[in-house]
Design an enzyme around this catalytic site. Structure first.
Site, PDB file in Angstrom:
ATOM      1  N   GLU A 173       0.821  -1.215   0.000  1.00 31.65           N
ATOM      2  CA  GLU A 173       0.000   0.000   0.000  1.00 31.65           C
ATOM      3  C   GLU A 173       0.858   1.268   0.000  1.00 31.65           C
ATOM      4  O   GLU A 173       0.741   2.125   0.894  1.00 31.65           O
ATOM      5  CB  GLU A 173      -0.955  -0.001   1.212  1.00 31.65           C
ATOM      6  CG  GLU A 173      -1.920  -1.161   1.180  1.00 31.65           C
ATOM      7  CD  GLU A 173      -3.017  -1.122   2.246  1.00 31.65           C
ATOM      8  OE1 GLU A 173      -4.097  -1.680   2.001  1.00 31.65           O
ATOM      9  OE2 GLU A 173      -2.807  -0.529   3.309  1.00 31.65           O
ATOM     10  N   GLU A 365      -5.570  -8.335  -1.245  1.00 29.46           N
ATOM     11  CA  GLU A 365      -6.254  -8.165   0.040  1.00 29.46           C
ATOM     12  C   GLU A 365      -7.714  -7.857  -0.222  1.00 29.46           C
ATOM     13  O   GLU A 365      -8.026  -6.962  -1.019  1.00 29.46           O
ATOM     14  CB  GLU A 365      -5.678  -6.992   0.853  1.00 29.46           C
ATOM     15  CG  GLU A 365      -4.356  -7.258   1.493  1.00 29.46           C
ATOM     16  CD  GLU A 365      -3.899  -6.121   2.401  1.00 29.46           C
ATOM     17  OE1 GLU A 365      -4.755  -5.439   3.005  1.00 29.46           O
ATOM     18  OE2 GLU A 365      -2.680  -5.922   2.486  1.00 29.46           O
TER      19      GLU A 365
END
Ligand code: BGP
Length: 477
Positions: A173, A365
């Protein structure tokens, strides 16, 4: 049943991060990482050193129980397992010349176990786990020296594991640095004292480091596939007002710039305009430009929710979210932690990313954090987590739609296939797993593993390559 068609060889599995599962924070020669000093979670301030209330110090004890856990993943039929290497196990301080052999050997053993079960590893090199020393001595990624330290670490991993690990992610991320400079970028200077220039310079260093190690990986083994990893969050205009649409465009730019650079190899025009208009003059060398040109092989991302934007400054952007929030969507329900549930948003984002970058995608995810109740059914302890099954089913149906739309997708790993410590809140009670772990927020519990109802459900999805999914009307508010 749906008519969902996932391609042959589609990779199914789950995803974790070292600091949220391993524990053993001071074993095997490991140094401290920034996670060892954030007992309340990465959204909150650091403390001076490790404290007994930090659940991550013991995690779910994957460090000692990896064989048992991987066997359970294999029982579900996983063909891929995403995990991260704790940088501070390999280079305890981050700036040493030589790696810690004990740390390297631990991941050899994890890989042996995966190989035994025919599970493909997918490794994140840096998942919110910068060695603490790099934060304290160098101020993390604000400092250009981090590029060299990271390159040495990545090279060590590629050389050691590159003949048995094909898929790599450089930074988890990466677009979160803007929001959590310490957690994501190891930047020790408090958020309020950082200038925009500091933040974008840190981001620049990470982008260069990512591109540079992509080149290194390809030099070591041309078959390696290196991807970037970003928070995906479809942003909808709150109303059809063009000002709201422009607000969405700007928010998208702020968020998508990272993968634009990763996939194109240079800063797009809108980013240059933003730097220009905000007086941000970055230190970019010729070598940096050359490095950036090494683009990623694929784009991976997390997806939990969508959000709205408005051009009206009166409208409150007080919606909770995965690191970033925004204006709440009046049409969507939310999880117990306020993250709005939007399966169709996943199809939208898959199309957006594919259209924009034309690079293979990987969902690394997705999942529902929820409070679970352990109950006894037919003499066995379990969790009747139909809410989790519904969430994952509805998202996967949309994934199938996106594949039908022509999106090239390599695989899907749910977040936290086994309960783990939450990144944002450091709770164990925010559970994502198919496997329940007996550990509580106060640190008590036996660490025993129990299969939830979703365990068999996911096994069936994998066994049928998605054919067992159910297309159904998704509930809104
Ligand atoms: C992402 C992180 C993960 C993970 C997940 C769920 O931001 O990459 O590390 O934890 O979100 O978030 P949380 O743990 O805060 O529920």
């Amino acid at each position: 049943m749906t008519t969902a068609r996932f391609p042959d060889g589609f990779l199914w599995g789950g995803a974790t991060a070292a600091n949220q599962i391993e524990g053993a924070y001071d074993e095997g020669g490991k140094g401290l990482s920034i996670q060892d000093v954030t007992p309340r979670g990465i959204m909150y301030d650091r403390v001076a050193g490790p404290t007994a209330d930090n659940l991550k110090l013991e995690g779910i004890d994957f460090y000692h129980r990896y064989a048992e856990d991987i066997a359970l993943f294999a029982e579900m039929g996983f063909t891929v397992f995403r995990f991260s290497i704790a940088w501070s196990r390999i280079f305890p301080n981050g700036d040493e010349d030589t790696p810690n052999e004990e740390g390297l050997a631990f991941y050899d053993r994890v890989l042996d176990e995966l190989e035994k079960h025919g599970i493909e590893p997918l490794i994140t090199l840096s998942h919110y786990e910068t060695p603490l020393h790099l934060a304290e001595r160098y101020d993390g990624w604000v400092n250009r020296d981090l590029i060299g330290f990271y390159e040495r670490y990545a090279r060590t991993c590629f050389e050691r594991y590159g003949d048995r690990v094909k898929y790599w992610l450089t930074f988890n991320e990466i677009n979160s640095v803007l929001h959590i400079p310490f957690g994501s970028g190891g930047i020790n200077t408090p958020r309020e004292e950082l200038s925009r220039k500091d933040l974008y310079q840190a981001i620049h260093h990470e982008l260069v480091a990512s591109a540079r190690v992509t080149r290194v990986a390809h030099e070591i083994n041309p078959d390696l596939k290196v991807g970037c990893m970003v928070i995906s969050m479809p942003i909808y205009p709150l109303t059809p007002d063009p000002d709201d649409v422009i607000a969405v465009m700007n928010a998208d730019h702020a968020n998508l710039m990272f993968s634009d650079v990763h996939t194109r190899g240079y800063y797009p025009g809108y980013a240059q305009r933003f730097f220009r208009e905000n007086g941000i003059v970055l230190d970019i060398t010729d070598q940096d430009r050359e490095d950036l040109a090494h683009t990623v092989d694929f784009v991976s991302f997390s997806y939990y929710m969508s959000i709205c934007e408005s051009g009206d400054p009166q409208v409150k952007a007080d919606g909770a979210g995965n690191i970033m929030g925004g204006v709440p969507n009046p049409t969507l329900a939310a999880s117990e932690w306020g993250w709005q549930i939007d399966p169709k948003g996943l199809r939208i984002v898959l199309n957006q990313f594919w259209d924009r970058w034309q690079k293979p995608l990987f969902i690394v995810e997705n999942g529902l954090g929820a409070k679970d109740q352990l109950v006894e059914v037919d003499g066995e302890m379990t969790v009747e987590d139909d809410y989790r099954i519904a969430y994952l089913n509805d998202h996967l149906v949309q994934v199938a739609e996106a594949i039908e739309d022509g999106v090239e997708l390599w695989g899907y790993t749910t977040w936290g296939p086994i309960d783990l410590v939450s990144a944002s809140t450091a709770q164990l009670s925010k559970r994502y797993g198919f496997i329940y772990v007996d550990r509580n927020d106060d640190g008590t519990g036996s660490l025993t593993r129990y299969k939830k109802r979703s365990f068999d459900w996911y096994a069936e999805v994998i066994r049928t390559n998605g054919a067992s999914l159910e297309a159904r009307e998704v509930l809104k508010v």
